[in-house]
Design an enzyme around this catalytic site. Structure first.
Site, PDB file in Angstrom:
ATOM      1  N   SER A 129       0.827  -1.198   0.000  1.00  0.00           N
ATOM      2  CA  SER A 129       0.000   0.000   0.000  1.00  0.00           C
ATOM      3  C   SER A 129       0.871   1.261   0.000  1.00  0.00           C
ATOM      4  CB  SER A 129      -0.945  -0.068   1.208  1.00  0.00           C
ATOM      5  OG  SER A 129      -2.001   0.834   1.082  1.00  0.00           O
ATOM      6  N   ASP A 285      -8.545  -5.229  -5.894  1.00  0.00           N
ATOM      7  CA  ASP A 285      -8.258  -4.030  -5.097  1.00  0.00           C
ATOM      8  C   ASP A 285      -9.058  -2.865  -5.696  1.00  0.00           C
ATOM      9  OD1 ASP A 285      -7.049  -1.753  -3.852  1.00  0.00           O
ATOM     10  OD2 ASP A 285      -5.201  -2.895  -3.562  1.00  0.00           O
ATOM     11  N   HIS A 314      -7.861  -4.977  -1.443  1.00  0.00           N
ATOM     12  CA  HIS A 314      -6.641  -4.331  -0.954  1.00  0.00           C
ATOM     13  C   HIS A 314      -6.017  -5.119   0.193  1.00  0.00           C
ATOM     14  CE1 HIS A 314      -3.769  -1.165  -0.592  1.00  0.00           C
ATOM     15  NE2 HIS A 314      -4.031  -1.008   0.690  1.00  0.00           N
TER      16      HIS A 314
END
Lengths: 343, 343
Positions: A129, A285, A314
């Site tokens: 991320s 995601d 995600h």
């Protein structure tokens, strides 16, 4: 959870011109630095994550094996352990904490890696991320140092849609009048934090994850239990609102093209990366969709796109789903066995 | 915009047991009812939409041609024109407005269609988003009346993920202390409405829409101009917060399986539909994804799945993108030329 070191950054001038006096990085390490300093892995933290939140991917027998590698986990500026709104004295405290770019994060981490450890080559940078964003930034800022990168569920430039998702997250938190422009007292804006958590809930996991009620695999007993127990609990767990907003700004403004020398040209910045790369978006995601990383890889010279299959969205990169963890670990093992981009 | 009629529902008892005394439906019609009453189209409204917001799909030379069809557009209960929190007297006013199910909506619309016009057969029911949900409900509640349905960008049962998306929308609005549990005064919780708008912005259009900056096609000059001008403007345009929350409850709890007689069995309810159906999700709709409608169609006997291609996401069905409008119009024309499911 307190087993970290502090690195004094001194007077740290940000890309946008503020100077944080007495800034510092909190970091931890796993394993031992070998004699020729060739076994270094840097593994930055994610949005609101702390160094211990990265430990799921580190362990004996795994790719990130501390018996083999020297793994440095620097906490992001803004995360509450490194210099942050919550721990910086006036006048740069709280709502006045300066804007920190991803470039700034890597300036600080580079100082740590070179000045404390005298490291000149990094075998691998990896992260989830915002950690993926820092991974890309390492490869762009220091192409001569970084042999390999494996960014997962993240991007070299925050897409406009991702920026908009974060606008929703931010607006929900700041709609709470207790937030008071960041000048809340001992009572935190918990209504806003809970609202932020509910906004985030729809984005963090995929539509299919909810359809399949996969929260049961995490031990939650109903949707509401997941929303309160996981999501609200997540953001109420000591996550200072100003810290969240500082990191959110960093995220929204992430772009390797804004590295000094590239004048906003993200594609040129991507093309400058020398590291051998495996880029791993997650199939579903919702804010770092695979097509964005397909675009990124198309501008890199030594990169493979490897999509993490499945429905966790995600959070495929959060370490909660054993299948996804095995997928990422296998890719890291394979990447570490490849020649680095500097050979 | 005031060219609507009022139909008195009298004492309207909801599925959950409240009685709205003096309830009413606001509706409008286009075209003339023919002698054998065989040219009826019902076209319900969407979340916060008013009857005039449906007019983009109605016109001479289009499938919904008022020269040929008698088109009834009933306003949803809760939308501010039909009985709603904002126009219901105490004690069922404002935050005490009762929960209205999609089933309730169709009970009210059925009374209108039969009692005012004496209609026994409906050639087509169609609608966008929550209008699609009402379309499915028409076909389940009155299988003997509905010849054809064309729900677009909507579902027969609100998915869990969709429910979670709406939790975020709701939480952002209600985080504003001015909301005061629904008992705000003349000053509306505009901070909360603007927060709601920013949360919604990431969901309404797809990631690719933002990547391509397609807001420029709508006349917006920057992302922020789109967020303020389109999204905040949208929700500040007379959309009463309690009305928004009433409709949100209806949406979150939508499920044709909760029609009396089906005992929660959504699949059985779908299987009971007799209407000839074309179901049109949008390719990149983030809260009504095509796979959900693929599931719905798999339980229907006379239904075709036809995905609206492109990057406009949910707003493919809003009438703003000429290509999507042409796609939907063409499908409606084709459907109206097919034998109805009651032939």
């Amino acid at each position: 959870m307190n087993d970290h070191q502090i690195f004094d950054l001194g007077d740290f001038t940000t890309q946008h011109g503020a100077t944080l006096r007495g800034a510092f990085l909190a970091y931890t390490t796993y394993g031992e630095l070998n004699a020729d300093k060739s076994n270094v892995i840097v593994y930055p933290t994610w949005y609101s994550g702390r160094h211990w939140d990265n430990e799921w991917l580190i362990g004996r027998g795994m790719a990130l094996d501390p018996d083999q590698y020297f793994i440095i986990v620097p906490n992001m500026l803004g995360n509450g352990l490194s210099s942050s709104p919550s721990n910086t004295p006036a006048p740069y405290d709280r709502a006045r904490f300066p804007h920190i770019t991803v470039h700034d994060q890597i300036v600080a981490q580079h100082k740590l890696v070179t000045e404390v450890f005298g490291i000149e080559r990094i075998a691998l940078v990896t992260g989830w991320s915002m950690g993926a964003g820092q991974t890309y930034q390492w490869a762009v800022s220091h192409p001569e140092m970084v042999e390999r990168i494996a960014p997962f569920c993240g991007s070299p430039r925050t897409s406009i849609h991702n920026f908009v998702f974060l606008e929703g997250v931010k607006s929900a938190l700041t709609a709470d009048s207790v937030f008071a422009g960041g000048w809340y007292g001992e009572q935190w804006p918990t209504t806003g934090l809970r609202a932020l958590a509910r906004v985030y809930a729809g984005w963090g996991f995929s539509q299919a994850f909810y359809w399949e009620k996969s929260w049961e695999e995490l031990g939650y007993t109903s949707l509401e239990d997941f929303l309160v127990g996981f999501w609200e609990g997540f953001f109420l767990d000591g996550r200072d609102p100003n810290n969240l907003l500082a990191m959110l700004w960093t995220w929204q403004n992430g772009d390797v093209g804004r590295t000094p020398g590239f004048d906003g040209d993200t594609e040129a910045a991507l093309a400058s990366i020398k590291a051998t790369s495996i880029v791993m978006p997650a199939e579903k995601d919702l804010y770092f969709p695979p097509e964005d990383e397909e675009w990124a890889v198309s501008h890199m010279t030594n990169a493979e796109l490897r999509v993490i299959p499945g429905i966790w969205g995600h959070f495929a990169g959060h370490g909660s789903n054993p299948k996804d963890t095995a997928f990422i670990d296998a890719a890291l093992r394979e990447l570490l066995a490849k020649p680095g981009g500097l050979d």
